[in-house]
Design an enzyme around this catalytic site. Structure first.
Site, short mmCIF file in Angstrom:
data_model
loop_
_atom_site.label_atom_id
_atom_site.label_comp_id
_atom_site.label_asym_id
_atom_site.label_seq_id
_atom_site.Cartn_x
_atom_site.Cartn_y
_atom_site.Cartn_z
N HIS A 1 -1.03 10.69 -2.51
CA HIS A 1 -2.28 10.23 -1.91
C HIS A 1 -3.32 11.33 -1.77
O HIS A 1 -4.45 11.20 -2.27
CB HIS A 1 -2.02 9.61 -0.54
CG HIS A 1 -3.27 9.08 0.10
ND1 HIS A 1 -4.09 9.86 0.89
CD2 HIS A 1 -3.86 7.87 0.00
CE1 HIS A 1 -5.13 9.13 1.26
NE2 HIS A 1 -5.02 7.92 0.75
N HIS B 1 0.82 -1.22 0.00
CA HIS B 1 0.00 0.00 0.00
C HIS B 1 0.85 1.27 0.00
O HIS B 1 1.67 1.47 0.89
CB HIS B 1 -0.89 -0.03 1.24
CG HIS B 1 -1.85 1.09 1.35
ND1 HIS B 1 -1.87 1.96 2.42
CD2 HIS B 1 -2.84 1.49 0.52
CE1 HIS B 1 -2.84 2.84 2.25
NE2 HIS B 1 -3.44 2.58 1.10
MG MG Z 1 -4.86 4.41 -2.08
#
Ligand code: MG
Length: 247
Positions: free
Chosen positions: A49, A7
């Protein structure tokens, strides 16, 4: 076998969405690398992000208000001098590996879709021959629905937020997925149990997990036989999966 997605490049092991984290992930035996995309003011796509720069760089304000050159002048937080990468650069970093791209299509500061972002990203993937090695994800069902209409992807996953689960219930989640022809869901690890998994599977949906960031959660999603999960501790997750599989 349950697949593992690193991630944001494994953000508890290296600064998220950075060249350092992606090089780290490229050296791991994970099946997927997760990252997030936003457009720039001058028609490029960058990997970061948040819709704003403040948390993860030394810049401020919306990502989409800056040109690529302005974004390149910034340093990613927690690194010596890492710079924000373009989508094209991330594609090229992983192309020689066997790792699948798990590309999250982000929304703007108002939580609205960026017009044309997915289509633009698909063009870049196609130019590199990487569409078939890319899974598209989003918290916004309409974006996932757009990906469902795009042929040739490796997958499309609707990330179901806990707020949506609370507001809509599992029946509502299933109905929304059906309305958008979505076949795969990502459920937050701390909202996932055998009952939830069984309910969604009974509705014919594929189920995976996200935010699987401690050993107990990794063990849980492996026990539940999830298709795939994202984790910020990919190295530990790989070790736990290998241990479980007796490898
Ligand atoms: Mg993401």
């Amino acid at each position: 076998m349950t697949l593992i997605a690193s991630h944001r490049g494994g953000s508890l092991e290296a600064p998220e969405n950075s060249p350092t984290s992606f090089r780290h992930t490229a050296g791991l035996a994970v099946e997927q690398v997760e990252f997030d995309i936003h457009p720039t003011a001058d028609g490029q796509i960058v990997v970061i992000h948040d819709a704003t720069l403040d948390r993860t760089t030394n810049g401020t304000g919306p990502v989409a208000a800056k040109t690529l050159a302005e974004l390149r002048a910034l340093t990613i937080a927690g690194t010596a001098d890492d710079r924000i990468m373009t989508l094209g650069e991330v594609i090229e970093l992983f192309r020689p590996t066997g790792i699948t791209l798990r590309m999250e299509v982000k929304s703007d500061v108002e939580h609205q879709p960026y017009p044309g972002l997915l289509a633009h990203a698909l063009r870049l993937l196609d130019a590199a021959g990487m569409r078939g090695r890319t899974v598209v994800t989003s918290f916004l069902a309409p974006i996932v629905a757009e990906a469902v209409q795009a042929p040739g992807l490796a997958g499309r996953i609707w990330l179901v937020s806990p707020v949506i689960m609370d507001d809509c219930g599992l029946e509502g989640v299933v109905a929304t997925a059906e309305a958008h022809a979505i076949s795969h869901l990502g459920i937050r690890a701390n909202r996932l149990d055998a009952r939830v998994a069984a309910h969604l599977r009974a509705a014919g949906l594929g189920v995976g997990a996200w935010a699987v960031n401690d050993e107990a959660s990794v063990r849980k999603v492996l026990d539940l036989g999830m298709e795939v999960f994202t984790t910020d501790i990919p190295t530990r997750a790989l070790a736990l999966r290998a241990e479980r599989n007796g490898l």
